[in-house]
Design an enzyme around this catalytic site. Structure first.
Site, PDB file in Angstrom:
ATOM      1  CB  CYS B  35      -0.991   0.015   1.151  1.00 17.97           C
ATOM      2  SG  CYS B  35      -0.277   0.333   2.742  1.00 17.97           S
ATOM      3  CG  ASP B  37       1.572   2.752   5.137  1.00 12.64           C
ATOM      4  OD1 ASP B  37       1.074   3.724   4.556  1.00 12.64           O
ATOM      5  OD2 ASP B  37       0.945   2.018   5.911  1.00 12.64           O
ATOM      6  CB  CYS B  60      -2.966   4.912   6.904  1.00 13.13           C
ATOM      7  SG  CYS B  60      -2.331   3.453   7.726  1.00 13.13           S
ATOM      8  CB  CYS B 104      -0.265  -2.744   4.968  1.00 10.78           C
ATOM      9  SG  CYS B 104      -1.398  -1.542   5.600  1.00 10.78           S
TER      10      CYS B 104
END
Lengths: 412, 124
Positions: B35, B37, B60, B104
């Protein structure tokens, strides 16, 4: 605390006039419209009056409107119902690469059943590649489904032109049905099924300040469609199940209100949108508008920016802490941890896509709310950039780092 | 129930030890390829203990909260203690993470371990 709702693509606030129209049918007039005693007749009359109002918004005839429970159900009925009804003349379907999940997943199911599907690509603004569409049409094509407007990046397609491409193409053998998902468009911009020439059109009450739990599918007179719910004779035997009369009455009222107010509200919402776009561009560096420019074919209430060097979910959490509710197309903000398929379809850089933030405005927003967002937004971005290794790398070296799914980080 | 625990939101809203250390003894970077990060950790080591730790994170809410709490957990600990810290320990300290964020965004301990490995490789 202040509550500023800027996520009208996911749901809209119920209009008070719509609420008032529904009330009598929740408590007082609860008869089943299929019953022929007096209480049933009241419901039946209300149901048919609502059907006329809903049809009128899209310039259809009342008997061409089928009520369903939501936009997803309408899309399922359209895709599966039309494909099944027309499969004797072919098994090829064309859809765009930026459709809603209810279209994409209906198509997946049909593929398993032996249908052949082609996906029309879009350009970097989300516009359908008309040439590719033309090339994809075959003798065995039976159905084309292309969204009227995209809720995420706001692109409005020239549906009339796309319909004429499909209907006039010489490659095509038999009848090709054209369906459009107008859930995000209907209520925001004018929709005229006769002018478009579409055979089926999905629209929903929940995106136009109507209640949830009701939507419609326009089915042009004469178009064959297989029902997806087996049951009784409701909705001309095309959609069985006791009619949700209070919600349908509300949907009718919502359509009536839209018809009355569309032009003036549209102008107002465009003004707010343009202020938000120009304000953000002047206050924050390294941000990019996703989708068409405001003066182009963009939905009135849609603003989608990629804020470089930061991630969308952390951005909307900090906005939420200030009372501002928005959405994001970033991977981290999605349940499946993938960058939104719409952003992938417009071929956005993965690192930039991660910083996507989506504001969707409605007639209930105010100029003051937009000014508040413009006041709060820059400091939130600054705060996250101060935390971002991508930003400090950029500040120190002038270079950007790329994120390529499935690989490690590298320098550009 | 809110998507994130109170502890996650508290660390996300007030992250500890954000920043860089110019003359760091070790730097560790972890990027999640799924994702996107990314965390960078900087450590100062004195007498086999983590004397200072700073981080920068792109990601996030969970990724930022994980970075913050793991930096706190590492402060003053010995190299061995930090090396035995796992990503699961970090998630527990945060009062849990949403299921889809467990793999993640929960990379703080790994990033710190990398910083320590970097420190050790420099000493050789």
């Amino acid at each position: 605390m202040r509550q500023i709702y800027l996520d009208n693509q996911s749901n809209t606030k119920l209009d008070k006039r719509v609420f008032d129209s529904m009330m009598p049918f929740l408590i007082e007039y609860y008869g089943n419209p299929q019953s022929i005693y007096s209480l049933g007749v009241v419901s039946k009359d209300a149901l048919e009056l609502a059907r006329c109002k809903v049809a009128s918004l899209i310039n259809a005839d009342a008997e061409e409107i089928i009520f369903t429970s939501c936009g997803s159900e309408s899309n399922n009925l359209a895709i599966k119902g039309i494909a099944e009804a027309l499969k004797s003349s072919g098994r090829h379907i064309i859809i765009s690469s930026i459709e809603h999940f209810s279209i994409l997943n209906s198509i997946k199911k049909l593929e398993k059943e032996g249908f052949d599907v082609s996906f029309v690509p879009v350009d970097d603004k989300g516009n359908i590649d008309e040439l590719r569409l033309k090339e994809m049409l075959r003798k065995d094509t039976i159905l084309v489904s292309i969204q009227y407007a995209n809720p995420e990046i706001g692109t409005i397609q020239d549906i009339k032109k796309l319909v004429s491409i499909v209907k006039q193409n010489k490659n095509v053998g038999n009848f090709v049905a054209f369906h459009t998902d107008a859930v995000s468009a209907c209520g925001a911009i004018p929709v005229d099924v006769k002018d478009f020439g579409v055979d089926a059109l999905t629209f929903s009450a929940s995106t136009m300040h109507g209640p949830r739990g009701v939507a419609a599918l326009y089915i042009k007179r004469g178009l064959k469609i297989n029902p997806q719910i087996d049951g009784g004779v409701q909705e001309n035997s095309k959609r069985s199940g006791t009619e949700n009369v209070p919600a349908i009455v509300g949907f009718g009222k919502a359509c009536e209100v839209v018809k009355e107010e569309l032009v003036s509200k549209n102008r107002f919402i465009c003004k707010l949108r343009d202020r938000l776009i120009s304000g953000l561009l002047s206050k924050v560096e390294y941000i990019y508008l996703n989708g068409p420019q405001a003066q182009e074919n963009r939905l009135p209430g849609n603003v989608n920016f990629s804020i470089e060097f930061i991630e969308g979910e952390s951005l909307f959490l900090l906005l939420d802490a200030k009372g501002v509710m928005v959405a994001s197309g970033s991977a981290c903000a999605s349940k499946n941890l993938k960058l939104s398929h719409v952003l992938r379809a417009i071929d956005i850089d993965a690192a930039i896509g991660q910083g996507s933030i989506i504001f969707t405005l409605s007639k209930f927003n105010t100029k003051e709310e937009i000014e508040y967002v413009l006041e709060e937004f820059p400091s939130i971005v600054r705060r996250l950039r101060d935390m971002s290794p991508l930003y400090s790398h950029f500040v120190h070296t002038g270079k950007r780092r790329v994120i390529i799914p499935g690989t490690n980080f590298g320098d550009v | 129930m809110a998507f994130y625990s109170e502890k996650v939101m508290e660390h996300f809203a007030n992250p500890r030890n954000v920043g860089e250390i110019k003359d760091a003894d070790g730097i560790g970077e972890v990027g999640n390829p799924v994702c996107g990060d990314m965390m960078t950790f900087y450590i100062k080591v004195n007498n086999n203990r983590i004397e200072n730790v700073k981080f920068k994170t792109f990601g996030c809410g969970a990724a930022i909260a994980v970075s913050s709490i793991v930096s706190e957990m590492a402060f003053g600990k010995t190299i061995e203690e930090v090396m035995s810290l796992t990503n699961v320990d970090v998630a527990k300290a945060l009062g849990g993470l949403p299921q889809n964020k467990m793999h993640c965004s929960n990379l703080g301990a790994s990033a710190l371990h990398k910083a320590i490995e970097n420190y050790k490789s420099k000493k050789l």
